[in-house]
Design an enzyme around this catalytic site. Sequence first.
Site, PDB file in Angstrom:
ATOM      1  N   GLY A 434      52.517 -10.004 -55.551  1.00 55.44           N
ATOM      2  CA  GLY A 434      53.495  -9.012 -55.104  1.00 55.44           C
ATOM      3  C   GLY A 434      54.205  -8.360 -56.271  1.00 55.44           C
ATOM      4  N   GLY A 436      57.556  -5.521 -56.917  1.00 60.63           N
ATOM      5  CA  GLY A 436      58.659  -4.829 -56.261  1.00 60.63           C
ATOM      6  C   GLY A 436      59.653  -4.299 -57.265  1.00 60.63           C
ATOM      7  N   GLY A 437      60.708  -3.741 -56.735  1.00 57.41           N
ATOM      8  CA  GLY A 437      61.727  -3.154 -57.595  1.00 57.41           C
ATOM      9  C   GLY A 437      62.507  -4.179 -58.382  1.00 57.41           C
ATOM     10  N   GLY A 439      61.067  -7.243 -59.455  1.00 58.14           N
ATOM     11  CA  GLY A 439      60.244  -8.098 -60.301  1.00 58.14           C
ATOM     12  C   GLY A 439      58.834  -8.255 -59.765  1.00 58.14           C
ATOM     13  N   VAL A 441      55.837 -11.186 -58.482  1.00 58.90           N
ATOM     14  CA  VAL A 441      55.695 -12.515 -57.896  1.00 58.90           C
ATOM     15  C   VAL A 441      54.285 -13.025 -58.185  1.00 58.90           C
ATOM     16  CG1 VAL A 441      55.833 -13.909 -55.811  1.00 58.90           C
ATOM     17  CG2 VAL A 441      57.338 -11.929 -56.084  1.00 58.90           C
ATOM     18  N   LYS A 455      58.807 -15.969 -58.986  1.00 59.30           N
ATOM     19  CA  LYS A 455      59.302 -14.602 -59.123  1.00 59.30           C
ATOM     20  C   LYS A 455      59.811 -14.382 -60.546  1.00 59.30           C
ATOM     21  CE  LYS A 455      62.406 -11.191 -57.103  1.00 59.30           C
ATOM     22  NZ  LYS A 455      63.398 -10.925 -56.059  1.00 59.30           N
ATOM     23  N   ASP A 552      68.424  -6.253 -48.023  1.00 56.89           N
ATOM     24  CA  ASP A 552      67.142  -5.547 -48.144  1.00 56.89           C
ATOM     25  C   ASP A 552      66.168  -6.045 -47.070  1.00 56.89           C
ATOM     26  OD1 ASP A 552      65.355  -3.722 -49.122  1.00 56.89           O
ATOM     27  OD2 ASP A 552      64.668  -4.979 -50.777  1.00 56.89           O
TER      28      ASP A 552
END
Length: 760
Positions: A434, A436-437, A439, A441, A455, A552
């Site tokens: 994964g 994302g904004g 970091g 994963v 993460k 979020d």
Amino acid sequence: MEVKVKQLQLHLMLMAELALALVVAVAAGEATSSVAAATKVQSLPGCNSTCGDVTNIPYPFGIGNSSSKPDQPCYLEHKFRLHCNDSKLYFGNVPVLAIAIEGQMDVMLDISSKCYRKNGSNYWSNPWLYTASFSISSTENKFLTVGCDSYGYLNSVYEEHTYTTGCLTRCYGNRIMSITKNGTCSGLGCCQVNIPPRMRNITVEASGFPNSTESLGTCTYSFVVKQGSYNFSTTDLQGFPHTEFPLVLDWTVGNKGCNASKSGTDYACKNNSLCVDEDIDYGYRCTCMSGYEGNPYHPDGCIDIDECKRPGHTCIDENHCRNINGSYQCFCPKGQSGDGTEKRGCHKQEVLTKVIIGAGAGLIILLVGIASMYLLYQKRKLMKLKEKFFRENGGFILQQKLHAREDSSQTAKIFTEDELKKATNNYDESLIIGRGGYGIVFKGILPDKRIVAIKKSKIVDKSQIDQFINEVVVLSQIIHRNVVKLLGCCLETEVPLLVYEYVSNGTLHDFIHNGGKEENVTWKTRLRIAAEAAGALSYLHSDAFVPIIHRDVKGANILLDDTYRAKVSDFGASKLVPLDQADIATMVQGTLGYLDPEYMQSQQLTEKSDVYSFGVVLVELLTGEKPISFDRPEEKRSLAMHFLSCLKEDRMFDVVQAGIMNEENKQEIKEVAVLAAKCLRLRGEERPSMKEVAIELEGLRLMEKHPWTSREQDLEETRYLLHEEASNIYYECGDNSSLQNTGYDTSRDHVPLVALHGGR
């Protein structure tokens, strides 16, 4: 006097060398004898390895239990169990002649015969051999039929199907005695065929042509026989002298291939052995590695071969040979040059060569020393850097807080950087699960075989370290079946790393939008996921030790396990709510399409902000559409606004995803639509709490489980509620209902637009 002293010293040195040589020779002899003894060991301790003419029964085969350990069988699996009766070894009811550790076993099997009598009293016998795990060797055996105008079948049952091979013979009267040579089996009086591979559970059938006029023999004989164990003779047509023949079975261990078996506790290949499954259709075999010998299935494994004691090594002689594990080395005595092999030999070493070698060795030692000092310096520098990061990231504070916890069983672990590097193969990009904004994963495997999600966050504000430490302590205390568990963190890096439990089945966003699974159109599954996610958020808001606002909530942050159980994850943007505060002033963060309009305008974060975002998730589950999509027309670009517009116009079923609605769940879908509309109210104070949302969704699930509860009490009332909710929210928005007027423009500088399609 000096000459005598020197002579005495010389004698003492010679005596010492002789004594040393004697000790080495004795030790070598003992080692050789111990190795020789070890190589003969084939069975387990306390197990009988002899029965009649079979003098070496190798493990994994065995008879009964060990005499030294009565509870321990002498065999690896039940299929390797043997019996010894009257000095004869049996595999089931089949006599065993020999067992080879290479994977073959010789057994005796009766022949199949069928004879025709003039008085009509025919008789026959059809032997069978049940070998579910072993196959009839296709390379070591042949199938033969002996007789005049005869034929025979070899039948095999494999994976519930029957496979057959066979051959037939003709005689053409008594002329066969003159035209056929003894020892040949070419179709006249005797025929033979190769054994196909993978034949198990065999039966042998012998038969003859019923209208044959041949008078040379009235019987047919069919059998499987080990190659070289039978030679045809024309006299066998008049009277067959054999009742049984040896045949060869191929045996293997396990029931899976090497890759599937190596991780199991019952893996059979022991020390210094290799697993082989090429050209093997069932299980695998073990073989000793090069340079080793013995029984690869025995708990002691294969034993090193002393090549120096055996012919075939390339050294000058045994005195110039040194045995090592799995191989050997040739060498020259001190003071001589060469490699000690027969090809190059040994030669007296010149002084210049010694000087060159000494200088080279000195240079190498110097370089190794410098390199070691440099590596030591770098290692100390790295340790100091790790200590610096650990201190700056609040490691000592976190340790104190964790040690102060009464319930040590739920304490988060502080991992080292080396542990997480090893778990992720030094953060291999192939293990990224994964982005994302906040970091990246990684999937990782800890030394205890636990699979985790690690993460690796982006740069954080060092002034917020105290809050970060407090959040780690609080999040580690969250124990809820629908919240991803925080297992610990690593503080030895510039940016702290967080370690969570691993959830294997992707995200709710993928479940809804990527398709490919039958379950993604099942309303029952979607309703359960919604209820579980709502329950988790309700727990965070109301029942956690310190209330937590997720900030979020979206489909990409709701993970699914193998049973499609929801797990709320990613607390990178979450905020702890002090018990004496109802809202928090904070910079707006979140994902476009899920953001609460009131939060965007006021920058006051409340629990109702999560409720709004969850309402968008409910709409996603109903419609199968993304919250924001610039591929849709402008009036449908915002999914929430388009959904409310359809409710207002009594067109709710126009936006429900095709395939999820039927007459049984139509009422449920209407009620969830009403609940979603309530969550999407512009003013947060008018939205329900997450606890109310969770209770209502769980109530719908309970109604589904209890058919005696009326689900269709008043369809008109539900339709009215749908229209009423949509109208209130739609008109409540008024001129502010467009995407451009939800507060987005005024908060543009504060909202990180990390994704336009609902993912970070």
